[in-house]
Scaffold this active site. Sequence first.
Site, PDB file in Angstrom:
ATOM      1  N   ALA A  69      34.427  45.390  46.136  1.00  0.00           N
ATOM      2  CA  ALA A  69      34.888  47.571  45.658  1.00  0.00           C
ATOM      3  C   ALA A  69      36.183  47.726  46.045  1.00  0.00           C
ATOM      4  O   ALA A  69      36.704  48.244  47.389  1.00  0.00           O
ATOM      5  CB  ALA A  69      34.026  47.872  46.570  1.00  0.00           C
ATOM      6  N   CYS A 129      33.823  52.642  34.133  1.00  0.00           N
ATOM      7  CA  CYS A 129      33.963  54.154  35.566  1.00  0.00           C
ATOM      8  C   CYS A 129      33.047  55.028  35.802  1.00  0.00           C
ATOM      9  O   CYS A 129      32.697  56.001  34.498  1.00  0.00           O
ATOM     10  CB  CYS A 129      35.796  54.097  35.156  1.00  0.00           C
ATOM     11  N   ASN A 190      32.388  43.126  33.089  1.00  0.00           N
ATOM     12  CA  ASN A 190      32.906  43.577  34.346  1.00  0.00           C
ATOM     13  C   ASN A 190      31.783  42.840  35.375  1.00  0.00           C
ATOM     14  O   ASN A 190      30.960  42.077  35.174  1.00  0.00           O
ATOM     15  CB  ASN A 190      32.942  44.602  34.416  1.00  0.00           C
TER      16      ASN A 190
HETATM   17  C1  LIG Z   1      39.071  41.343  42.772  1.00  0.00           C
HETATM   18  C2  LIG Z   1      38.572  42.172  41.943  1.00  0.00           C
HETATM   19  C3  LIG Z   1      39.322  43.539  41.850  1.00  0.00           C
HETATM   20  C4  LIG Z   1      39.305  43.505  39.402  1.00  0.00           C
HETATM   21  N1  LIG Z   1      39.842  44.956  38.956  1.00  0.00           N
HETATM   22  C5  LIG Z   1      39.387  44.850  38.176  1.00  0.00           C
HETATM   23  C6  LIG Z   1      40.258  46.105  37.723  1.00  0.00           C
HETATM   24  O1  LIG Z   1      40.768  46.867  38.106  1.00  0.00           O
HETATM   25  N2  LIG Z   1      39.646  46.005  35.970  1.00  0.00           N
HETATM   26  C7  LIG Z   1      38.746  45.477  35.662  1.00  0.00           C
HETATM   27  O2  LIG Z   1      38.289  46.283  34.133  1.00  0.00           O
HETATM   28  N3  LIG Z   1      37.822  45.469  36.060  1.00  0.00           N
HETATM   29  C8  LIG Z   1      38.631  44.464  37.154  1.00  0.00           C
HETATM   30  N4  LIG Z   1      38.182  43.474  37.767  1.00  0.00           N
HETATM   31  C9  LIG Z   1      36.386  42.736  36.869  1.00  0.00           C
HETATM   32  C10 LIG Z   1      37.194  41.224  36.407  1.00  0.00           C
HETATM   33  O3  LIG Z   1      38.098  41.613  35.697  1.00  0.00           O
HETATM   34  C11 LIG Z   1      35.763  40.766  35.175  1.00  0.00           C
HETATM   35  O4  LIG Z   1      36.020  40.990  34.614  1.00  0.00           O
HETATM   36  C12 LIG Z   1      35.266  40.345  36.465  1.00  0.00           C
HETATM   37  O5  LIG Z   1      35.813  39.964  37.495  1.00  0.00           O
HETATM   38  C13 LIG Z   1      33.806  39.096  35.493  1.00  0.00           C
HETATM   39  O6  LIG Z   1      35.333  38.045  35.951  1.00  0.00           O
HETATM   40  P1  LIG Z   1      35.103  36.879  36.663  1.00  0.00           P
HETATM   41  O7  LIG Z   1      34.123  36.206  37.443  1.00  0.00           O
HETATM   42  O8  LIG Z   1      35.958  35.839  36.339  1.00  0.00           O
HETATM   43  O9  LIG Z   1      36.098  37.290  37.746  1.00  0.00           O
HETATM   44  C14 LIG Z   1      38.068  42.996  39.179  1.00  0.00           C
HETATM   45  C15 LIG Z   1      37.453  41.957  39.694  1.00  0.00           C
HETATM   46  C16 LIG Z   1      37.994  41.744  40.874  1.00  0.00           C
HETATM   47  C17 LIG Z   1      37.199  39.965  41.908  1.00  0.00           C
END
Ligand SMILES: Cc1cc2nc3c(=O)[nH]c(=O)nc-3n(C[C@H](O)[C@H](O)[C@H](O)COP(=O)(O)O)c2cc1C
Length: 300
Positions: A69, A129, A190
């Site tokens: 978060a 958001c 996401n």
């Molecule tokens: C630490 C962290 C920060 C993230 N910040 C954003 C963000 O700023 N904008 C966004 O669209 N998604 C954000 N995400 C979501 C990732 O872009 C992604 O959609 C999600 O983590 C699923 O992919 P993954 O399992 O490979 O991490 C964030 C995820 C993590 C873990």
Amino acid sequence: MNLSVKIANLKFSNPVTVASGTFGAVGECWDLKAAKQLGAIVPKTVTLLPQQGNLPPRIVETPSGMVNAIGIENDGIDAFIENKLSMYAKIGVPVIVSISGKSDEEFQIMAEKLAGLSSVSAIELNLSCPNLKHKVLVAQDAGATQQVVALVRKIVNQPIIAKLSPNVTSIADIAAAAEAAGADAVSMVNTFQAMVIDVEKRKSMIGNFTGGLSGPAIRPIAVNMVYQTAQRIKIPIMAMGGISNAEDALQFLIAGATMVAVGTMSFIDPNTAIKVLDGIKVYMRKHKINDIKDLIGFIK
Ligand SMILES: Cc1cc2nc3c(=O)[nH]c(=O)nc-3n(C[C@H](O)[C@H](O)[C@H](O)COP(=O)(O)O)c2cc1C
């Protein structure tokens, strides 16, 4: 071997990129030579005004994943354009700028700022958001999604990618709403709303109380969501959710995704995305697939 893919008229040399918010600026975490090999770069979401983000702790490790978060900590779109954009553009691959607004008006102002910039190859709308007017996340409401996408569509010529939340009954319905409003692609997924409790303290382990789960734990759910959505829409899907190697990425491509993004696993190994790309090439060679397009959505 042809690995190139397209979103609208924008061409990417290959389908592998990084998920917004999960990698640092060049020099912090990425070596330039590696970043140049990617299909695109997606920096962390920016908002209209600077945001400090949520109170710590912001990250907790969970089985095969993590709950975060962060609260979109960023310096605001003006500082991003002035200080960071040219650095990303210098990498030499398309830059997909991720924006998030608290209202339609905020999306509009940000879109106007990005519309004329040649260094912005495409715009990702982070719709996870809160919409202050509708009191839901934009991506949890087909009408709100349609409204934001249509509004930005009127302002920008760059391709628009709507980033969807998995915290809905039918993500394919929301994807269809984004497509109808003029999105050129959707990116999904996401994070999944999640919570971890310290039982000794009887307190949440996240400062913000709740957060979002990401990493390999979510991958099979994300693959299914991509598969379901690919049956429903015609525009390309940029897929993410726990990709840790080429085989994971190939699952998403075969399920119907045109591009794949590495997120959480970059925290374990910042070169994961490059390794994914190399592994896709090895797979294509082994299976005598000359064009990546012959793989996308070809599930038996
Ligand atoms: C630490 C962290 C920060 C993230 N910040 C954003 C963000 O700023 N904008 C966004 O669209 N998604 C954000 N995400 C979501 C990732 O872009 C992604 O959609 C999600 O983590 C699923 O992919 P993954 O399992 O490979 O991490 C964030 C995820 C993590 C873990």
